[in-house]
Design a protein around this motif. Sequence first.
Motif, mmCIF file in Angstrom:
data_model
loop_
_atom_site.group_PDB
_atom_site.id
_atom_site.type_symbol
_atom_site.label_atom_id
_atom_site.label_comp_id
_atom_site.label_asym_id
_atom_site.label_seq_id
_atom_site.Cartn_x
_atom_site.Cartn_y
_atom_site.Cartn_z
ATOM 1 N N GLN A 130 -4.784 1.663 8.100
ATOM 2 C CA GLN A 130 -5.927 2.225 7.360
ATOM 3 C C GLN A 130 -7.193 1.424 7.671
ATOM 4 O O GLN A 130 -8.115 1.369 6.878
ATOM 5 C CB GLN A 130 -5.656 2.286 5.866
ATOM 6 N N LEU B 7 -9.489 6.123 -2.166
ATOM 7 C CA LEU B 7 -10.560 5.772 -1.228
ATOM 8 C C LEU B 7 -11.903 5.852 -1.942
ATOM 9 O O LEU B 7 -12.055 6.659 -2.869
ATOM 10 C CB LEU B 7 -10.591 6.774 -0.072
ATOM 11 N N GLU C 17 -14.187 -5.051 8.769
ATOM 12 C CA GLU C 17 -13.015 -4.186 8.937
ATOM 13 C C GLU C 17 -12.262 -4.658 10.176
ATOM 14 O O GLU C 17 -12.845 -5.284 11.062
ATOM 15 C CB GLU C 17 -13.427 -2.739 9.196
ATOM 16 N N GLU D 95 -5.421 6.643 -1.449
ATOM 17 C CA GLU D 95 -5.407 5.779 -0.258
ATOM 18 C C GLU D 95 -3.978 5.405 0.128
ATOM 19 O O GLU D 95 -3.677 5.170 1.289
ATOM 20 C CB GLU D 95 -6.213 4.511 -0.589
ATOM 21 N N VAL E 38 -7.955 -1.735 7.685
ATOM 22 C CA VAL E 38 -8.160 -2.559 6.482
ATOM 23 C C VAL E 38 -9.546 -3.208 6.500
ATOM 24 O O VAL E 38 -10.011 -3.659 7.544
ATOM 25 C CB VAL E 38 -7.037 -3.626 6.413
ATOM 26 N N ARG F 171 -10.884 3.521 6.436
ATOM 27 C CA ARG F 171 -9.525 3.423 5.873
ATOM 28 C C ARG F 171 -8.588 4.477 6.466
ATOM 29 O O ARG F 171 -7.756 5.059 5.779
ATOM 30 C CB ARG F 171 -9.540 3.546 4.336
ATOM 31 N N ASN G 231 0.830 -1.213 0.000
ATOM 32 C CA ASN G 231 0.000 0.000 0.000
ATOM 33 C C ASN G 231 0.857 1.252 0.000
ATOM 34 O O ASN G 231 0.448 2.279 0.528
ATOM 35 C CB ASN G 231 -0.927 -0.003 1.227
#
Length: 360
Positions: free
Chosen positions: A127, A246, A135, A340, A129, A166, A55
């Motif tokens: 973030q 995002l 989540e 993101e 995830v 996030r 990421n």
Amino acid sequence: MRVTHTAPLAPLTTLGLGGAAAAVAELHDLEDFPEFVAFAEAYPGAPVPLGAGSNVLADDSGCSSAVLRMATQGIRIAGETADGRIRVEVQAGHSLADLVDTTIAAGLTGMEMLAGIPGTTGATPVQNVGAYGQEISDTLVEVTVWDWKLRRRTVMDAAACGLGHRTSVFKRTRRWTVLTLVFALHRAELSAPVTYRTVADELGVPVGTRVPAAEAAQAVRAVRHTKGMVLDTSGIDHRSVGSVFLSPEITPTQAADLRAHNAPVHRFPDGSTRVSASWLIKRSGFALRSPVTTGVRISSQHYTLVADEGTDATATTFAKAIDVVLQQVQTHTGVTLTPEIDRIGDPTPHNAHAHHSSLF
Ligand SMILES: Cc1cc2nc3c(=O)[nH]c(=O)nc-3n(C[C@H](O)[C@H](O)[C@H](O)COP(=O)(O)OP(=O)(O)OC[C@H]3O[C@@H](n4cnc5c(N)ncnc54)[C@H](O)[C@@H]3O)c2cc1C
């Protein structure tokens, strides 16, 4: 602890881009962490924590701080929480995919929809995830972190982590390095209700059905495969960070309008309603596989940016492609996308918003 001086960052990231870090230390045993703390002092700023690099975009100019690659391994299923759930303790370097499989095999549910997400468990709070209705915030109890500002190890409960859509207190700062995590999962055979139509269709069940957790995970992986949302080193889209943007939050009026156009609009646990960024990218005129900047194109399976094979792409052209998509989506839909991914490099006054701040 294994240290490499002047270490190229590109091979440590899934995009395969970026210059060299002054030093990369790979941590395999948490006992060695104090050694790393002393080591990092020789470099400017707080060190950059790195997991599987799935990421991040590393700058072409590299990074003058030390980079700490978390490679610690281990899962311990240990005891019950006050509310009767099962405690699962995990080392930060452990892969999330293996954690999901291990918990399912142990008869625990709460993470099955996170199947197929690349990366380490230590990066998951950064973030918050999430995917397909689950989540990290659903199950995270606490993390043990090293606080580089106060120079001490501390335990932060989930509330202190500030987990949002996030995002968290860990996003875009180098202040904390996550060392270990504790989750609480339910002992149950069936998954959480399947809330995404694509996953329900894959399973051949109505939305809202609970299915054996292993079947839910398998269906999620299958859906992700069709979108290139699993890391597949054999495919042409493998130089990917998944979603680059995002899913933007939208108003109830925008939601009604977008639903009328069959846009994937979902409500998230933080109460927000969001539309898929990839749908907006498609809507703004980008075609699958189409080039955006040198060496950077839209994936062949999904409306997201990937780097092509070869050496044409650079971190600079990838960052430029982000800008091009952002501008075009803004022009066509009026929606402003937010990237993101995290940048790794040396922050300047110009780019500090996108980088980890070394100022805490
Ligand atoms: C194909 C693909 C699909 C994806 N699908 C999803 C998805 O469905 N949902 C989703 O949320 N994400 C998704 N992602 C993004 C990514 O997998 C997650 O963000 C993952 O948590 C990143 O883990 P990592 O170990 O690779 O972190 P890295 O990329 O190494 O790091 C990410 C950020 O976390 C920081 N960090 C890493 N480790 C630590 C630590 N121990 N302590 C403190 N900070 C740390 C880094 O400094 C960086 O800012 C996807 C990525 C890809 C490539």
